[in-house]
Design an enzyme around this catalytic site. Structure first.
Site, PDB file in Angstrom:
ATOM      1  N   GLY A  53      52.308  27.537  49.204  1.00 48.24           N
ATOM      2  CA  GLY A  53      51.434  27.666  48.047  1.00 48.24           C
ATOM      3  C   GLY A  53      52.179  28.294  46.893  1.00 48.24           C
ATOM      4  CG  ASP A  59      43.547  40.383  32.944  1.00 53.46           C
ATOM      5  OD1 ASP A  59      42.401  40.655  33.385  1.00 53.46           O
ATOM      6  OD2 ASP A  59      44.298  41.235  32.451  1.00 53.46           O
ATOM      7  CG  ASN A  86      40.576  39.891  47.285  1.00 51.29           C
ATOM      8  OD1 ASN A  86      40.103  40.664  48.118  1.00 51.29           O
ATOM      9  ND2 ASN A  86      41.679  40.194  46.592  1.00 51.29           N
ATOM     10  CG  ASN A 145      29.541  56.102  47.003  1.00 54.08           C
ATOM     11  OD1 ASN A 145      29.033  57.096  47.535  1.00 54.08           O
ATOM     12  ND2 ASN A 145      30.841  55.913  46.949  1.00 54.08           N
ATOM     13  CE1 TYR A 151      34.130  47.948  43.826  1.00 53.59           C
ATOM     14  CE2 TYR A 151      32.749  49.103  45.405  1.00 53.59           C
ATOM     15  CZ  TYR A 151      33.795  48.234  45.136  1.00 53.59           C
ATOM     16  OH  TYR A 151      34.495  47.661  46.169  1.00 53.59           O
TER      17      TYR A 151
END
Ligand SMILES: NC(=O)c1ccc[n+]([C@@H]2O[C@H](COP(=O)([O-])OP(=O)(O)OC[C@H]3O[C@@H](n4cnc5c(N)ncnc54)[C@H](OP(=O)(O)O)[C@@H]3O)[C@@H](O)[C@H]2O)c1
Length: 244
Positions: A53, A59, A86, A145, A151
């Site tokens: 690959g 970005d 990811n 959290n 997040y």
């Protein structure tokens, strides 16, 4: 879907969980196109992928570049069978101190980019009547959290997105799932101090952090034919710290 000789696009493939996923997919005979925000990251990807690959500069903060970059992949006669979202960041602060930039960067990279990457691949997956979209979520998307409202919102946001998209394309041979890690030893958590670390560890029944390979194995499973009847699912890989 036959896993042999498929192509996967993985964002953030130069290090951490993304690199482990790429390596495990290559072992299964998958060609990997991996992205990084830097040229040195792209070189790293090319070095470990060798002929399996290539690396690509991307970005995700530059939202307008996502669709054209992915279109270039198709123009070079690469088909994307598996999209793995990811790449992700944290930018922690208590809400009372969090500024707009900290909020926006996290939402843009962890959530908004997934809209654009998924939009870029979905038409051709529908035409081919096959495809896999897998996004790396987080246990924090379920639990919340302190200091991570940005997040947590981004990782909760992808849950609704994936469930909706899974419904939209379920009859087209495309599955859409999330792998939600607990605490995994990567650069993402390098700034956690020893007190926080001890506290997190005390909440993990298995009493250890997870490995990048343990996350990669879950992703490889969801990419494979063995997971052909699983869609709209959140696969928690967290040593028992949260059972959904
Ligand atoms: N580690 C954990 O404990 C943990 C727990 C739950 C969920 N996760 C999730 O797992 C995923 C991978 O994280 P990790 O632990 O492997 O962290 P990591 O080692 O810090 O890797 C993060 C990756 O994201 C990429 N990235 C960062 N900003 C980007 C941007 N603006 N555009 C495109 N790519 C960008 C980085 O690419 P460059 O290096 O090229 O910038 C890097 O490859 C993330 O979605 C994270 O939220 C991690």
């Amino acid at each position: 879907m036959n896993i042999i000789k498929k192509t996967a696009l993985i964002t953030g493939a130069n290090q951490g969980i993304g690199k482990a996923i790429s390596k495990q997919l290559v072992k299964k005979g998958i060609k990997v196109i991996g992205t990084s925000t830097t040229l040195s990251g792209v070189h790293k990807i090319n070095n470990y992928l060798k002929k399996n690959g290539f690396g690509l500069l991307l970005d995700l903060r530059d939202i307008d570049s996502i669709i054209p970059t992915i279109q270039q992949i198709y123009k070079k006669r690469n088909y994307i069978d598996i999209l793995i979202n990811n790449a992700g960041i944290t930018s922690d602060n208590l809400l009372i101190k969090m500024n707009e930039k900290e909020w926006e960067n996290v939402i843009k990279i962890n959530l908004t980019s997934v809209f654009y990457t998924s939009k870029s691949v979905i038409s051709s997956m529908i035409k081919k009547k096959q495809g896999r979209i897998i996004t790396i979520g987080s246990v924090i998307g379920n639990t919340g959290n302190k200091g991570q409202s940005n997040y947590s919102a981004s990782k909760s946001g992808i849950i609704g997105f994936h469930k909706s998209l899974a419904l939209e394309v379920a009859s087209k041979g495309i599955t859409v799932n999330i792998v939600a890690p607990g605490f995994i030893k990567t650069n993402l958590i390098k700034n956690i101090n020893s007190n926080q670390y001890k506290k997190y560890l005390s909440n993990i029944p298995m009493k250890r952090l997870g490995t990048t390979k343990e996350i990669a194995d879950a992703v490889v499973f969801l990419s494979s034919e063995k997971a052909s009847y699983i869609t709209g699912h959140i696969l928690h890989v967290n040593g028992g710290m949260h059972m959904a």
